[in-house]
Design a protein around this motif. Structure first.
Motif, PDB file in Angstrom:
ATOM      1  N   ASP A 184      23.334  34.874  58.334  1.00  0.00           N
ATOM      2  CA  ASP A 184      23.657  33.756  59.226  1.00  0.00           C
ATOM      3  C   ASP A 184      24.606  32.768  58.564  1.00  0.00           C
ATOM      4  OD1 ASP A 184      21.989  34.696  61.223  1.00  0.00           O
ATOM      5  OD2 ASP A 184      20.247  33.609  60.462  1.00  0.00           O
ATOM      6  N   VAL A 185      24.796  32.914  57.258  1.00  0.00           N
ATOM      7  CA  VAL A 185      25.580  31.946  56.489  1.00  0.00           C
ATOM      8  C   VAL A 185      26.833  32.616  55.945  1.00  0.00           C
ATOM      9  CG1 VAL A 185      25.565  30.335  54.539  1.00  0.00           C
ATOM     10  CG2 VAL A 185      23.462  30.744  55.845  1.00  0.00           C
ATOM     11  N   GLY A 186      27.976  32.031  56.250  1.00  0.00           N
ATOM     12  CA  GLY A 186      29.255  32.512  55.731  1.00  0.00           C
ATOM     13  C   GLY A 186      30.011  31.365  55.084  1.00  0.00           C
ATOM     14  N   ALA A 187      31.292  31.571  54.808  1.00  0.00           N
ATOM     15  CA  ALA A 187      32.091  30.537  54.166  1.00  0.00           C
ATOM     16  C   ALA A 187      33.510  30.551  54.731  1.00  0.00           C
ATOM     17  CB  ALA A 187      32.126  30.740  52.649  1.00  0.00           C
ATOM     18  N   ARG A 188      34.129  29.388  54.770  1.00  0.00           N
ATOM     19  CA  ARG A 188      35.547  29.275  55.135  1.00  0.00           C
ATOM     20  C   ARG A 188      36.106  28.000  54.527  1.00  0.00           C
ATOM     21  NH1 ARG A 188      36.894  25.950  59.673  1.00  0.00           N
ATOM     22  NH2 ARG A 188      35.052  25.093  60.742  1.00  0.00           N
ATOM     23  N   GLU A 189      37.430  27.960  54.395  1.00  0.00           N
ATOM     24  CA  GLU A 189      38.094  26.788  53.831  1.00  0.00           C
ATOM     25  C   GLU A 189      38.377  25.776  54.928  1.00  0.00           C
ATOM     26  OE1 GLU A 189      41.540  28.120  51.735  1.00  0.00           O
ATOM     27  OE2 GLU A 189      40.406  28.564  49.911  1.00  0.00           O
ATOM     28  N   VAL A 190      38.070  24.508  54.633  1.00  0.00           N
ATOM     29  CA  VAL A 190      38.258  23.418  55.593  1.00  0.00           C
ATOM     30  C   VAL A 190      38.978  22.279  54.887  1.00  0.00           C
ATOM     31  CG1 VAL A 190      37.102  21.807  57.158  1.00  0.00           C
ATOM     32  CG2 VAL A 190      36.133  24.077  56.783  1.00  0.00           C
ATOM     33  N   ASP A 191      39.879  21.583  55.611  1.00  0.00           N
ATOM     34  CA  ASP A 191      40.554  20.416  55.047  1.00  0.00           C
ATOM     35  C   ASP A 191      39.513  19.381  54.622  1.00  0.00           C
ATOM     36  OD1 ASP A 191      42.895  21.664  55.629  1.00  0.00           O
ATOM     37  OD2 ASP A 191      43.344  20.472  57.419  1.00  0.00           O
ATOM     38  N   GLU A 192      39.679  18.858  53.436  1.00  0.00           N
ATOM     39  CA  GLU A 192      38.686  17.934  52.889  1.00  0.00           C
ATOM     40  C   GLU A 192      38.484  16.725  53.788  1.00  0.00           C
ATOM     41  OE1 GLU A 192      37.662  15.798  48.607  1.00  0.00           O
ATOM     42  OE2 GLU A 192      39.714  16.426  49.052  1.00  0.00           O
ATOM     43  N   ASP A 193      39.547  16.238  54.404  1.00  0.00           N
ATOM     44  CA  ASP A 193      39.422  15.035  55.239  1.00  0.00           C
ATOM     45  C   ASP A 193      38.761  15.316  56.586  1.00  0.00           C
ATOM     46  OD1 ASP A 193      41.463  16.550  56.236  1.00  0.00           O
ATOM     47  OD2 ASP A 193      42.902  14.908  56.443  1.00  0.00           O
ATOM     48  N   LYS A 194      38.480  16.576  56.897  1.00  0.00           N
ATOM     49  CA  LYS A 194      37.829  16.928  58.159  1.00  0.00           C
ATOM     50  C   LYS A 194      36.380  17.358  57.970  1.00  0.00           C
ATOM     51  CE  LYS A 194      42.128  18.424  60.394  1.00  0.00           C
ATOM     52  NZ  LYS A 194      42.838  19.550  61.057  1.00  0.00           N
ATOM     53  N   LEU A 195      35.894  17.320  56.732  1.00  0.00           N
ATOM     54  CA  LEU A 195      34.529  17.761  56.453  1.00  0.00           C
ATOM     55  C   LEU A 195      33.521  16.676  56.807  1.00  0.00           C
ATOM     56  CD1 LEU A 195      35.027  19.567  53.037  1.00  0.00           C
ATOM     57  CD2 LEU A 195      34.379  20.632  55.202  1.00  0.00           C
ATOM     58  N   PRO A 196      32.359  17.067  57.387  1.00  0.00           N
ATOM     59  CA  PRO A 196      31.315  16.073  57.680  1.00  0.00           C
ATOM     60  C   PRO A 196      30.581  15.666  56.407  1.00  0.00           C
ATOM     61  CG  PRO A 196      30.534  18.265  58.216  1.00  0.00           C
ATOM     62  CD  PRO A 196      31.981  18.423  57.810  1.00  0.00           C
ATOM     63  N   ALA A 197      29.881  14.566  56.487  1.00  0.00           N
ATOM     64  CA  ALA A 197      29.085  14.125  55.342  1.00  0.00           C
ATOM     65  C   ALA A 197      27.972  15.126  55.080  1.00  0.00           C
ATOM     66  CB  ALA A 197      28.500  12.745  55.627  1.00  0.00           C
ATOM     67  N   GLY A 198      27.697  15.379  53.793  1.00  0.00           N
ATOM     68  CA  GLY A 198      26.622  16.288  53.435  1.00  0.00           C
ATOM     69  C   GLY A 198      26.988  17.751  53.522  1.00  0.00           C
ATOM     70  N   TYR A 199      28.289  18.079  53.581  1.00  0.00           N
ATOM     71  CA  TYR A 199      28.690  19.489  53.631  1.00  0.00           C
ATOM     72  C   TYR A 199      28.213  20.205  52.366  1.00  0.00           C
ATOM     73  CZ  TYR A 199      32.463  18.375  50.331  1.00  0.00           C
ATOM     74  OH  TYR A 199      33.172  17.977  49.221  1.00  0.00           O
TER      75      TYR A 199
END
Length: 273
Positions: free
Chosen positions: A61-76
């Motif tokens: 159920d858990v995967g990974a992907r790259e996300v822009d740092e400024d678009k990440l939610p708190a507690g990522y």
């Protein structure tokens, strides 16, 4: 002469104003560096499929992907081995869609206070059974799986054909916790340690049945398919003779009962029939 001087002065003022405007609009100094710097991307853990509140996370159920740092939610949660391991068996607090970033505040882990109470449905109980590498399906049972509980017991007094008996005492119960530890390696291969205990979600009366069954014989678990459908199984008991033709063909030993009669402090006789 005066007209020429005035014209030259107007041209000079115009050039000076144009230069000022160009200087204001063009990036310079720190602003120029910021405008040309690439956005930092961080590889974080995300949901690989839609998940409803109350779902128990499995490794797939858990995967990974790259996300822009400024678009990440708190507690990522950054993609790390320990982080993946810590999420397995955790309960999702809110609805997640495919690709949603998983934050630490959205997952209640098995070790957290109140985990079992939050996972259990109203009116249900948590009961824990001890298993080994074989009875626990070789350590491949996960929180969220649905299983049948099979009781195997010995009955020597009934003869060879009925020396052992097995029966399904519980059907389609949900696993809510195991003590299994999982390691997600770089190759994606899971290293598993067989669970020693597995906690099931059952009704109050069924919890009592489990406790009695643990005293009668050995309990083992059989994982059910994730696809729901009509069961083709029939309730009943499977005897040793049903499995082994040799035991079925062997004659049953006669049942011998002994009655001891006491005629006094020192006088007693035994009658066998």
């Amino acid at each position: 002469m005066i007209l020429r001087v005035a014209l030259l002065a107007m041209i000079a003022c115009g050039l000076a104003g144009f230069g000022t405007i160009v200087w204001m609009v063009m990036p310079h100094g720190d602003a120029a560096v910021a405008a040309t710097s690439p956005v930092t991307k961080i590889k974080v853990l995300v949901a690989t499929r839609p998940l409803r509140p109350g779902s128990l996370l499995k490794s797939d159920d858990v995967g990974a992907r790259e996300v822009d740092e400024d678009k990440l939610p708190a507690g990522y949660i950054a993609d790390e081995t320990n982080a993946r391991r810590g999420l397995v068996g955790g309960m999702i607090r809110r609805t997640l869609t495919l690709g949603d970033v998983i934050s630490s505040a959205e997952v209640l882990r098995p070790g957290d206070h109140g985990f079992l109470a939050a996972v259990l449905r109203p009116g249900f109980r948590a009961v824990t059974v001890a298993v080994d590498a074989v009875s626990g399906t070789a350590g491949l049972i996960w929180p969220g799986d649905r299983v049948d509980v099979i009781l195997t017991q010995s009955m020597d007094e009934l003869g060879a054909g009925r020396k052992f008996a097995a029966e399904t005492v519980l059907r389609d119960v949900r696993v809510i916790a195991t003590d299994q530890q999982l390691v997600q390696g770089a190759t994606g291969v899971l290293d598993t340690v067989p669970a020693r205990t597995i906690t099931l979600e059952v009704s109050g009366q069924t919890a009592e049945m489990v406790q009695v069954a643990t005293r009668l014989g050995k309990l083992s678990l059989a994982v059910r398919s994730a696809e729901y459908g009509p069961s083709v199984d029939k309730d009943g008991t499977t005897w040793a003779g049903d499995v082994s033709g040799a035991l079925a063909a062997s004659p049953n030993r006669p049942v011998i009962s002994t009655l001891k009669v006491h005629g006094g402090a020192t006088d007693s006789k035994e009658y066998k029939f």
